[in-house]
Scaffold this active site. Sequence first.
Site, short mmCIF file in Angstrom:
data_model
loop_
_atom_site.label_atom_id
_atom_site.label_comp_id
_atom_site.label_asym_id
_atom_site.label_seq_id
_atom_site.Cartn_x
_atom_site.Cartn_y
_atom_site.Cartn_z
N LYS A 15 0.85 -1.20 0.00
CA LYS A 15 0.00 0.00 0.00
C LYS A 15 0.88 1.25 0.00
CE LYS A 15 -3.19 2.41 2.90
NZ LYS A 15 -2.97 2.76 4.29
N ARG A 65 16.29 -0.08 -2.74
CA ARG A 65 17.43 -0.30 -1.85
C ARG A 65 17.53 -1.79 -1.59
NH1 ARG A 65 18.95 2.42 4.00
NH2 ARG A 65 17.12 1.33 4.77
N ASP A 147 23.13 4.90 11.18
CA ASP A 147 23.99 3.72 11.19
C ASP A 147 25.43 4.08 11.53
OD1 ASP A 147 22.85 0.94 10.12
OD2 ASP A 147 21.70 2.56 9.23
N ASP A 258 34.45 36.52 -9.16
CA ASP A 258 35.30 35.75 -10.07
C ASP A 258 34.83 34.29 -10.08
OD1 ASP A 258 36.26 35.04 -7.62
OD2 ASP A 258 38.32 35.71 -7.94
N1 COA Z 1 5.76 5.96 1.95
C1 COA Z 1 4.49 5.98 1.46
N2 COA Z 1 3.40 6.21 2.21
C2 COA Z 1 3.61 6.46 3.53
C3 COA Z 1 4.90 6.45 4.09
C4 COA Z 1 6.00 6.19 3.25
N3 COA Z 1 7.25 6.18 3.73
N4 COA Z 1 4.80 6.72 5.41
C5 COA Z 1 3.49 6.87 5.68
N5 COA Z 1 2.78 6.72 4.54
C6 COA Z 1 1.32 6.84 4.40
C7 COA Z 1 0.58 5.92 5.36
O1 COA Z 1 0.37 4.65 4.77
C8 COA Z 1 -0.70 6.69 5.57
O2 COA Z 1 -1.53 6.48 4.46
P1 COA Z 1 -3.14 6.45 4.60
O3 COA Z 1 -3.52 7.80 5.11
O4 COA Z 1 -3.61 6.19 3.18
O5 COA Z 1 -3.43 5.33 5.54
C9 COA Z 1 -0.26 8.16 5.54
O6 COA Z 1 0.95 8.15 4.76
C10 COA Z 1 -0.01 8.76 6.89
O7 COA Z 1 0.93 7.97 7.58
P2 COA Z 1 1.07 8.00 9.17
O8 COA Z 1 -0.14 7.36 9.78
O9 COA Z 1 1.40 9.38 9.58
O10 COA Z 1 2.35 7.12 9.40
P3 COA Z 1 2.39 5.53 9.65
O11 COA Z 1 2.20 5.29 11.10
O12 COA Z 1 1.50 4.82 8.69
O13 COA Z 1 3.89 5.22 9.25
C11 COA Z 1 6.25 5.06 9.47
C12 COA Z 1 5.00 5.76 9.98
C13 COA Z 1 7.48 5.70 10.08
C14 COA Z 1 6.18 3.57 9.82
C15 COA Z 1 6.28 5.24 7.94
O14 COA Z 1 6.33 6.62 7.65
C16 COA Z 1 7.36 4.50 7.21
O15 COA Z 1 7.22 3.32 6.95
N6 COA Z 1 8.46 5.19 6.81
C17 COA Z 1 9.52 4.61 6.01
C18 COA Z 1 10.40 3.72 6.85
C19 COA Z 1 11.55 3.23 6.05
O16 COA Z 1 11.43 2.87 4.90
N7 COA Z 1 12.73 3.20 6.70
C20 COA Z 1 13.93 2.76 6.05
C21 COA Z 1 14.84 3.87 5.74
S1 COA Z 1 15.50 4.68 7.16
MG MG Z 2 20.37 1.64 7.90
#
Ligand code: COA
Ligand code: MG
Length: 277
Positions: A15, A65, A147, A258
């Site tokens: 999703k 990644r 990290d 420059d």
């Molecule tokens: N990519 C795409 N969509 C995202 C997203 C992301 N990184 N982070 C949140 N969303 C979406 C959610 O699915 C939600 O959608 P909805 O309203 O349709 O349900 C909306 O944005 C709001 O999200 P929210 O409720 O504020 O956050 P969350 O609790 O769902 O997620 C995290 C929080 C931190 C888990 C999430 O932002 C995330 O997975 N981030 C990326 C983590 C990652 O990839 N880390 C590795 C690199 S350091």
């Molecule tokens: Mg890392």
Amino acid sequence: MARRSVLFSPGDDGKKLRKAAAIKADVIVYDLEDAVVPDAKPAARETVREALVDVMPAAPEVCVRVNPVGSGAEDDLAVVLDGPAPDSVMLPKARDASDVRKLASLLETHGVDCPVLALVESAAGVLHAEAIAAAAPTDALVFGAEDLAGDIGATRTASGREVSHARQHVVLAARAAGVSPIDTHYPDFNDLDGLRTDAQAAIELGYDGKLAIHPAQVPVINETFSPDEDRIEWAEQILDARDAADGGVFVVDGEMIDAPQVNQARRVLERAGIDRD
Ligand code: COA
Ligand code: MG
């Protein structure tokens, strides 16, 4: 295309992978590494491959990644590259140039030739950043502060002084090799003022863009990394005056200009997406 905002989405969450395509990030990164626990990785590879089929035509740059070479990159690519290839691949925990070359040769066995975004996030990576940046497929050097702090035994602080040397070193290494430096993510995605301040600091150090972990961070990063009108006007003025001058040193608004200022002006216009020599 400038990579101002680089948004991660967890590879096991179909999703979010699809949602990411609608968010105006310059790059979306489907993560198979730290965002996915080991047991979930086999299913995540399939999820990413399927999302690439749906998302690739609509999205800007789509990156995957993979896990580090020797610790999963092989399995990641075997599954993911069974479908359409992503626009780029991000290599985590790059320790030296040989890690990048190994990834490049894996990509080659799958008939894929795409840019590599190399994450520098360990002591070895920072010390070899110059060679990592100079390796043929490297197109951007990405700084990973979290990290790195773990690797060197540092404690993260609000000022970030424990990673400031490395953060500056990554810019030097990237620029010396002519690739783009991209800054570490800002972990507290609810604190958008803190993010803006951190992104501004990254620009001042020379970074071109910043990692994001949440959609709310993307507009803040895009806006901060886009030069404002005054800065664009300044840059246009410098280059106009350069064109009008005979070369060498000239004066704009009473200030001597420059080559260094001309280079800065060029970079501002590059960042603004304005094409000019
Ligand atoms: N990519 C795409 N969509 C995202 C997203 C992301 N990184 N982070 C949140 N969303 C979406 C959610 O699915 C939600 O959608 P909805 O309203 O349709 O349900 C909306 O944005 C709001 O999200 P929210 O409720 O504020 O956050 P969350 O609790 O769902 O997620 C995290 C929080 C931190 C888990 C999430 O932002 C995330 O997975 N981030 C990326 C983590 C990652 O990839 N880390 C590795 C690199 S350091
Ligand atoms: Mg890392």
